[in-house]
Design a protein around this motif. Structure first.
Motif, mmCIF file in Angstrom:
data_model
loop_
_atom_site.group_PDB
_atom_site.id
_atom_site.type_symbol
_atom_site.label_atom_id
_atom_site.label_comp_id
_atom_site.label_asym_id
_atom_site.label_seq_id
_atom_site.Cartn_x
_atom_site.Cartn_y
_atom_site.Cartn_z
ATOM 1 N N SER A 98 -1.402 6.832 -14.383
ATOM 2 C CA SER A 98 -2.443 6.827 -15.415
ATOM 3 C C SER A 98 -3.739 6.345 -14.779
ATOM 4 C CB SER A 98 -2.047 5.911 -16.579
ATOM 5 O OG SER A 98 -2.105 4.562 -16.169
ATOM 6 N N GLU A 99 -4.786 6.372 -15.543
ATOM 7 C CA GLU A 99 -6.078 5.920 -15.038
ATOM 8 C C GLU A 99 -6.036 4.418 -14.749
ATOM 9 O OE1 GLU A 99 -10.570 5.843 -16.722
ATOM 10 O OE2 GLU A 99 -9.419 7.676 -17.046
ATOM 11 N N ARG A 100 -5.330 3.689 -15.579
ATOM 12 C CA ARG A 100 -5.202 2.243 -15.375
ATOM 13 C C ARG A 100 -4.457 1.944 -14.072
ATOM 14 N NH1 ARG A 100 -1.589 -1.957 -18.725
ATOM 15 N NH2 ARG A 100 -2.448 -3.862 -17.832
ATOM 16 N N HIS A 101 -3.386 2.696 -13.812
ATOM 17 C CA HIS A 101 -2.642 2.521 -12.564
ATOM 18 C C HIS A 101 -3.545 2.823 -11.366
ATOM 19 C CE1 HIS A 101 0.958 2.820 -15.128
ATOM 20 N NE2 HIS A 101 1.543 2.124 -14.172
ATOM 21 N N LEU B 58 -0.301 -8.140 -11.047
ATOM 22 C CA LEU B 58 -0.747 -7.267 -12.138
ATOM 23 C C LEU B 58 -0.260 -5.843 -11.901
ATOM 24 C CD1 LEU B 58 -2.490 -6.782 -14.689
ATOM 25 C CD2 LEU B 58 -4.376 -6.305 -13.149
ATOM 26 N N TYR B 59 -0.403 -5.370 -10.673
ATOM 27 C CA TYR B 59 0.036 -4.000 -10.371
ATOM 28 C C TYR B 59 1.553 -3.884 -10.489
ATOM 29 C CZ TYR B 59 0.357 0.558 -8.230
ATOM 30 O OH TYR B 59 0.610 1.880 -8.019
ATOM 31 N N ARG B 60 2.273 -4.856 -10.010
ATOM 32 C CA ARG B 60 3.735 -4.837 -10.149
ATOM 33 C C ARG B 60 4.153 -4.836 -11.625
ATOM 34 N NH1 ARG B 60 6.123 -9.441 -6.129
ATOM 35 N NH2 ARG B 60 6.236 -8.235 -4.222
ATOM 36 N N GLY B 61 3.390 -5.553 -12.441
ATOM 37 C CA GLY B 61 3.735 -5.687 -13.852
ATOM 38 C C GLY B 61 3.481 -4.447 -14.692
ATOM 39 N N ILE B 62 2.510 -3.629 -14.308
ATOM 40 C CA ILE B 62 2.188 -2.458 -15.139
ATOM 41 C C ILE B 62 3.007 -1.221 -14.786
ATOM 42 C CG2 ILE B 62 -0.163 -3.233 -15.572
ATOM 43 C CD1 ILE B 62 -1.134 -1.101 -13.598
ATOM 44 N N THR C 135 0.828 -1.204 0.000
ATOM 45 C CA THR C 135 0.000 0.000 0.000
ATOM 46 C C THR C 135 0.865 1.257 0.000
ATOM 47 O OG1 THR C 135 -1.690 -1.201 1.227
ATOM 48 C CG2 THR C 135 -1.863 1.192 1.190
ATOM 49 N N GLU C 136 1.901 1.263 0.822
ATOM 50 C CA GLU C 136 2.755 2.440 0.949
ATOM 51 C C GLU C 136 3.564 2.711 -0.323
ATOM 52 O OE1 GLU C 136 6.533 4.020 3.625
ATOM 53 O OE2 GLU C 136 5.543 2.126 4.127
ATOM 54 N N TYR C 137 4.281 1.701 -0.792
ATOM 55 C CA TYR C 137 5.153 1.902 -1.952
ATOM 56 C C TYR C 137 4.366 1.957 -3.258
ATOM 57 C CZ TYR C 137 8.758 0.674 1.421
ATOM 58 O OH TYR C 137 9.570 0.640 2.517
ATOM 59 N N GLY C 138 3.231 1.306 -3.306
ATOM 60 C CA GLY C 138 2.408 1.337 -4.514
ATOM 61 C C GLY C 138 1.776 2.690 -4.760
ATOM 62 N N ALA C 139 1.591 3.470 -3.677
ATOM 63 C CA ALA C 139 0.985 4.802 -3.818
ATOM 64 C C ALA C 139 1.847 5.731 -4.673
ATOM 65 C CB ALA C 139 0.756 5.411 -2.448
#
Length: 135
Positions: free
Chosen positions: A92-95, A128-132, A82-86
């Protein structure tokens, strides 16, 4: 022939020597000035390039930390994701949508004393989030 030598012919069309202006020293000074400016400019650009290269990049650091998260430690991984993904959520909208989905899935792994391992759906969203992410 003797007759020609005895006669003096006045020379009226020979003019005295003139001083010629020499600008080569000024040309040399201008050339040295231009060369100095070019050298100083290239040194400045190299300095700026290497300074930017060595500058701390938060996005790269968070990307590296996201990739290194141990998913077997579920609770700490949920907080760290949650912290680093922010950092990348507003790229982008997809992110944004994927980050929001990941945070929703991670909510059930936070704020509890003990939690089970990630389920397959949560692992899929995390990967999926790591990949994009683009750094």
């Amino acid at each position: 022939m003797q007759n020609m030598q005895s006669q003096e012919i006045p020379l009226h069309d020979i003019k005295p020597l003139l001083e010629v202006q020499d600008y080569s020293f000024y040309y040399f000074l201008v050339l040295m000035g231009v060369v100095t400016i070019v050298i100083l400019g290239s040194i400045y650009l190299l300095y700026k390039h290497f300074r930017e290269k060595r500058k701390f990049n938060l996005r790269k650091e968070h990307f590296k930390l996201l990739q290194d998260i141990d998913l077997n430690e579920t609770k700490s991984a949920a907080y760290r994701l949650t912290e680093y993904g922010a950092t990348f959520a507003n790229d982008s909208e997809r992110h944004q949508k994927t980050y929001h989905d990941m945070v929703e899935k991670l909510e059930k792994y936070k704020y509890k004393k003990s939690v089970e391992n990630f389920d397959s759906e949560t692992l899929r969203v995390i990967e999926l989030y790591r990949g994009i992410i683009d750094v």
